[in-house]
Design a protein around this motif. Sequence first.
Motif, PDB file in Angstrom:
ATOM      1  N   GLU A   6      13.504  60.992  43.758  1.00  0.00           N
ATOM      2  CA  GLU A   6      12.188  60.895  44.415  1.00  0.00           C
ATOM      3  C   GLU A   6      11.939  62.113  45.308  1.00  0.00           C
ATOM      4  OE1 GLU A   6       9.709  58.731  44.141  1.00  0.00           O
ATOM      5  OE2 GLU A   6      10.729  57.504  42.651  1.00  0.00           O
TER       6      GLU A   6
ATOM      7  N   ASN B 146       8.843  64.559  44.737  1.00  0.00           N
ATOM      8  CA  ASN B 146       7.773  64.542  45.743  1.00  0.00           C
ATOM      9  C   ASN B 146       7.728  65.785  46.622  1.00  0.00           C
ATOM     10  OD1 ASN B 146       6.289  61.796  45.715  1.00  0.00           O
ATOM     11  ND2 ASN B 146       8.436  61.284  45.374  1.00  0.00           N
TER      12      ASN B 146
ATOM     13  N   LEU C 127       8.472  57.590  51.077  1.00  0.00           N
ATOM     14  CA  LEU C 127       8.572  57.712  49.613  1.00  0.00           C
ATOM     15  C   LEU C 127       8.598  56.349  48.935  1.00  0.00           C
ATOM     16  CD1 LEU C 127      11.240  60.543  49.249  1.00  0.00           C
ATOM     17  CD2 LEU C 127       8.776  60.706  48.890  1.00  0.00           C
TER      18      LEU C 127
END
Lengths: 315, 78
Positions: free
Chosen positions: B43, B47, B10
Amino acid sequence: MREKISASTVNLQSIGVYLPSGRASNLACTEKFGVTRFFLEEKLGVVERAVKKEEETTSDLCLSAFQSLQGEQPVDLQQIQLVAVVTQNPDMKIPYTAAIVHQKLGVNKSCMTFDIGQGCAGYTHALTICTALMERLHFDHALLFTCDPYSNIVDPHDKDTALLFGDAASVSYLARGGAGYQLLDADFGTAPNSYTCLRCQDTLTMDGREVFTHAVREAPKSIQNVLTRNQLTLADIDLFLLHQGSKKVVEYIQKTLAIPAEKAPFAIQSYGNTVSSSIPLLLQEPLRQKQHTRVLLSGFGVGFSWGSCLLEFTQ
Amino acid sequence: MKTVEDILALTNDTFKLPANLQHDQSLREQGLDSLDVIMLLHEIEVNFDVQIPQEQTRQLRSLQDIVNFLNTSVSSDR
């Protein structure tokens, strides 16, 4: 696309600010809160916090901001038709603080007064409300104050909030017939089921994760909404003034939008997050220097709410 | 199935994880601060298209905890 400038547009002509001289050092609190100097400087972005004197009230801070405004551009109080104060920290429950500021300043009788109980997005809300009122009611002169002395409500032992907030006040002079920033458009929103992320009954509490998540999700979208509606791109904006929530949140939004860091400044290391005053504190100097043609303001926080304003400098 | 490598991947322009993180050790003990953890969870939500409930976050101490959460979350969604 909004109607373009006429000779009698309402412009933001000057800004006065007041930062109390008192400072509280965050570096002295690293052990107490288990944080590092690196965290304070590079993540939170607050090394010192501006702290007002205990006896100073919100209206007192507003008056100090007005004194600063008089140094920028003398304002005739007998011409003022609107005094608005953005605050969640009124002098008292009744009356609202704008009435107290009106009296202390000695503004004329024919003047509308009210408070706006917003938060970190308060300046963008109030600038839009005041401009719209002035245009609708043909007002020529207004004073828009911001002041949220959170030192009154922060628990000094709460790690989530004790290191972040600083006291300040600002006043924006809105008038017709002079150079300044014209509000072209604005975009607002409030996240459902989110009001508990920042609240105060006796002392302030903050869910840092929820605030961060809403901020980095909603502020970039709101900025893009304003640009798209006005057929502009990010490259058309000379300066982005984002609410100074923390260094990381400003940096995250700047990188998400892929705008140069110098176009989205972060500048609160020596005084802290001043809530509704954070944007006008940053806007004072560009307005004074007439440096930037197009400026985009984006406030976000308490509510959880947000507001973005597109400004254009007009002579 | 998500793996620790998926989380380490990430790292991007806005978010960076330190190198050499131990999978089973607490992230905070490995030097991540509260803001790092907030950004990591954000994140992950963006994601991997999941929502991490607030009450769950205290249990997500290590990378492996997060992987376990993601795999449980994905399988329970099906």
